[in-house]
Scaffold this motif. Structure first.
Motif, PDB file in Angstrom:
ATOM      1  N   GLU A  87       1.284  -0.825  -0.044  1.00 51.51           N
ATOM      2  CA  GLU A  87      -0.164   0.084   0.252  1.00 51.51           C
ATOM      3  C   GLU A  87       0.776   1.297   0.072  1.00 51.51           C
ATOM      4  O   GLU A  87       0.537   2.036  -0.486  1.00 51.51           O
ATOM      5  N   PHE A  88       1.694   1.267   0.954  1.00 49.12           N
ATOM      6  CA  PHE A  88       2.640   2.426   0.902  1.00 49.12           C
ATOM      7  C   PHE A  88       3.171   2.949  -0.272  1.00 49.12           C
ATOM      8  O   PHE A  88       3.276   4.297  -0.847  1.00 49.12           O
ATOM      9  N   PHE A  89       4.044   1.957  -0.804  1.00 50.63           N
ATOM     10  CA  PHE A  89       4.820   2.195  -1.849  1.00 50.63           C
ATOM     11  C   PHE A  89       3.918   2.321  -3.455  1.00 50.63           C
ATOM     12  O   PHE A  89       4.547   2.456  -4.674  1.00 50.63           O
ATOM     13  N   ASN A  90       3.376   1.566  -3.536  1.00 47.55           N
ATOM     14  CA  ASN A  90       2.562   0.971  -4.774  1.00 47.55           C
ATOM     15  C   ASN A  90       1.258   1.688  -4.648  1.00 47.55           C
ATOM     16  O   ASN A  90       0.665   1.710  -6.297  1.00 47.55           O
ATOM     17  N   HIS A  91       0.638   2.352  -3.693  1.00 50.02           N
ATOM     18  CA  HIS A  91      -0.678   3.017  -3.987  1.00 50.02           C
ATOM     19  C   HIS A  91      -1.009   3.670  -3.737  1.00 50.02           C
ATOM     20  O   HIS A  91      -1.029   4.726  -2.613  1.00 50.02           O
ATOM     21  N   PRO A  92       0.100   5.379  -4.045  1.00 51.72           N
ATOM     22  CA  PRO A  92      -0.001   6.598  -3.904  1.00 51.72           C
ATOM     23  C   PRO A  92      -0.866   7.489  -3.736  1.00 51.72           C
ATOM     24  O   PRO A  92      -0.932   8.035  -2.880  1.00 51.72           O
ATOM     25  N   GLU A  93      -1.798   7.141  -4.462  1.00 52.83           N
ATOM     26  CA  GLU A  93      -3.646   7.770  -4.230  1.00 52.83           C
ATOM     27  C   GLU A  93      -4.124   7.298  -3.382  1.00 52.83           C
ATOM     28  O   GLU A  93      -4.439   8.199  -2.967  1.00 52.83           O
ATOM     29  N   ASN A  94      -3.656   6.246  -2.641  1.00 53.16           N
ATOM     30  CA  ASN A  94      -4.329   6.513  -1.362  1.00 53.16           C
ATOM     31  C   ASN A  94      -3.567   7.216  -0.037  1.00 53.16           C
ATOM     32  O   ASN A  94      -3.893   6.769   0.882  1.00 53.16           O
ATOM     33  N   ARG A  95      -2.396   7.416   0.048  1.00 43.95           N
ATOM     34  CA  ARG A  95      -1.455   7.767   0.635  1.00 43.95           C
ATOM     35  C   ARG A  95      -1.982   9.766   0.716  1.00 43.95           C
ATOM     36  O   ARG A  95      -2.404  10.706   0.260  1.00 43.95           O
ATOM     37  N   GLN A  96      -1.671   9.826   2.230  1.00 41.87           N
ATOM     38  CA  GLN A  96      -1.749  11.665   2.722  1.00 41.87           C
ATOM     39  C   GLN A  96      -1.048  12.311   2.205  1.00 41.87           C
ATOM     40  O   GLN A  96       0.196  11.927   1.084  1.00 41.87           O
ATOM     41  N   PRO A  97      -1.725  13.333   1.220  1.00 44.21           N
ATOM     42  CA  PRO A  97      -0.237  14.476   0.441  1.00 44.21           C
ATOM     43  C   PRO A  97       1.141  14.493   1.198  1.00 44.21           C
ATOM     44  O   PRO A  97       2.139  15.485   0.462  1.00 44.21           O
ATOM     45  N   ARG A  98       1.071  15.093   1.892  1.00 45.09           N
ATOM     46  CA  ARG A  98       2.403  14.637   2.675  1.00 45.09           C
ATOM     47  C   ARG A  98       3.627  13.222   2.826  1.00 45.09           C
ATOM     48  O   ARG A  98       4.956  14.056   2.489  1.00 45.09           O
ATOM     49  N   THR A  99       2.148  12.655   3.110  1.00 48.14           N
ATOM     50  CA  THR A  99       3.177  11.141   2.603  1.00 48.14           C
ATOM     51  C   THR A  99       4.185  11.595   0.693  1.00 48.14           C
ATOM     52  O   THR A  99       4.662  10.746   0.624  1.00 48.14           O
ATOM     53  N   LYS A 100       2.898  11.956  -0.053  1.00 49.47           N
ATOM     54  CA  LYS A 100       2.691  11.714  -1.065  1.00 49.47           C
ATOM     55  C   LYS A 100       4.499  12.900  -1.211  1.00 49.47           C
ATOM     56  O   LYS A 100       5.563  12.589  -2.250  1.00 49.47           O
ATOM     57  N   ASP A 101       4.562  13.970  -1.276  1.00 51.11           N
ATOM     58  CA  ASP A 101       5.566  14.172  -1.167  1.00 51.11           C
ATOM     59  C   ASP A 101       6.930  14.170  -1.085  1.00 51.11           C
ATOM     60  O   ASP A 101       8.221  13.466  -1.415  1.00 51.11           O
ATOM     61  N   PHE A 102       7.173  12.989   0.468  1.00 48.63           N
ATOM     62  CA  PHE A 102       7.924  12.786   0.856  1.00 48.63           C
ATOM     63  C   PHE A 102       8.735  11.630  -0.308  1.00 48.63           C
ATOM     64  O   PHE A 102      10.094  11.592  -0.166  1.00 48.63           O
ATOM     65  N   LEU A 103       7.697  10.516  -0.186  1.00 51.11           N
ATOM     66  CA  LEU A 103       8.254  10.105  -1.818  1.00 51.11           C
ATOM     67  C   LEU A 103       8.912   9.988  -2.673  1.00 51.11           C
ATOM     68  O   LEU A 103       9.254   9.274  -3.008  1.00 51.11           O
ATOM     69  N   ASN A 104       8.301  11.188  -2.788  1.00 51.02           N
ATOM     70  CA  ASN A 104       8.953  11.682  -4.757  1.00 51.02           C
ATOM     71  C   ASN A 104       9.729  12.434  -3.859  1.00 51.02           C
ATOM     72  O   ASN A 104      11.187  11.926  -5.248  1.00 51.02           O
ATOM     73  N   LYS A 105      10.393  12.487  -3.420  1.00 53.53           N
ATOM     74  CA  LYS A 105      11.638  13.051  -2.539  1.00 53.53           C
ATOM     75  C   LYS A 105      12.506  12.733  -3.087  1.00 53.53           C
ATOM     76  O   LYS A 105      13.156  12.317  -3.016  1.00 53.53           O
ATOM     77  N   ILE A 106      11.895  11.015  -1.943  1.00 51.41           N
ATOM     78  CA  ILE A 106      13.156  10.349  -1.798  1.00 51.41           C
ATOM     79  C   ILE A 106      13.516   9.073  -2.229  1.00 51.41           C
ATOM     80  O   ILE A 106      14.584   8.084  -2.954  1.00 51.41           O
ATOM     81  N   LEU A 107      12.334   9.161  -3.653  1.00 51.16           N
ATOM     82  CA  LEU A 107      11.986   7.521  -4.170  1.00 51.16           C
ATOM     83  C   LEU A 107      12.572   8.170  -6.205  1.00 51.16           C
ATOM     84  O   LEU A 107      12.391   7.375  -6.583  1.00 51.16           O
ATOM     85  N   GLN A 108      12.883   9.615  -6.404  1.00 53.88           N
ATOM     86  CA  GLN A 108      13.006   9.523  -7.946  1.00 53.88           C
ATOM     87  C   GLN A 108      13.929   9.637  -7.933  1.00 53.88           C
ATOM     88  O   GLN A 108      14.728   9.705  -9.286  1.00 53.88           O
ATOM     89  N   HIS A 109      15.214   9.198  -6.845  1.00 53.12           N
ATOM     90  CA  HIS A 109      17.090   9.514  -7.623  1.00 53.12           C
ATOM     91  C   HIS A 109      17.283   8.191  -7.144  1.00 53.12           C
ATOM     92  O   HIS A 109      16.808   7.843  -6.625  1.00 53.12           O
TER      93      HIS A 109
END
Length: 245
Positions: free
Chosen positions: A223-245
């Protein structure tokens, strides 16, 4: 195994944990992530009462930490803790580091403590270094000794507080390999880490804490990694920052 209920903590006027509730079952591997200063390390340290908390309840294997009559040293002897900075005794050999707490806290005789400690040292691949001192080992080796020391106490649960953040990048893998092995053997683990690759590989749950100590997510790894649409905006922001590199 671990029940955290409505736990809040303050340092003076600053609230560092805000109404945190988490249940961890036997065999769970739970990764706790979030930005710096969000209370991740504080949360994990409340589980073995290294950090007191002002509100809420924590129970570990049926033992209530919030009960003043609880024997906290006895409980801590069953909850393994691995810190960011190894915390080995520099003036003791590796073998002495592995045996001291077994003798002083568990009351084992020295011979039994040595057998157990060296068995755990072998498990983390460092038996050849048993007579060295911590200063003669690399950071990754010291952290593996720290894990062996915690395992020597026969813990029912292992807590890891950013175990790789003080290591050179080349040494991170050797520590994570030991942790992966532990997880596969069914050890209950609570791990504060920024290593998202480890979380993806090993965790069955991910908890995301934001600044101010509020738990925003507590869900399966998938759920955490594969369903970003269900995550809180703050979590999406965090994931975007750490997973794009």
């Amino acid at each position: 195994m671990i029940e955290i209920k409505n736990v809040s903590k303050w340092y003076g006027p600053v609230q560092v944990l805000n109404d945190c509730s988490v249940s961890i079952n036997k065999g769970d591997v739970v990764v706790v992530c979030g930005p710096s200063g969000s209370g991740k390390s504080t949360l994990i340290k409340t589980v073995n009462a290294l950090e007191p908390f002002q509100k809420g309840e924590i129970t570990v294997d049926g033992v209530p930490l919030h009960d003043p009559s609880t024997d906290l040293p006895k409980l801590r002897s069953r909850v393994g803790m691995v810190f960011q900075s190894f915390e080995l005794f520099p003036h003791l050999s590796v073998t002495e580091n592995l045996t001291m707490a077994q003798v002083k806290v568990l009351g084992r005789n020295l011979d039994d403590a040595k057998v157990r400690g060296l068995k755990m040292l072998d498990r983390v691949g460092l038996l050849a270094h048993k007579d060295k001192f911590p200063g003669q080992l690399s950071g990754g080796q010291q952290q593996r000794v720290a894990i062996a020391r915690a395992l020597s106490m026969d813990p029912m649960v292992m807590l890891f507080d950013e175990p790789t953040s003080a290591l050179d990048p080349e040494m991170v893998g050797e520590v994570l390999d030991v942790m992966v092995q532990l997880a596969h053997e069914g050890m209950t683990m609570m791990v504060v880490t920024h290593e998202m690759g480890f979380a993806r590989k090993v965790a069955n749950r991910v908890i995301f804490i934001d600044v101010g100590g509020r738990i925003l997510e507590d869900c399966s790894k998938d759920e955490f990694f594969n369903h970003p649409e269900n995550r809180q905006p703050r979590t999406k922001d965090f994931l975007n920052k750490i997973l794009q590199h």
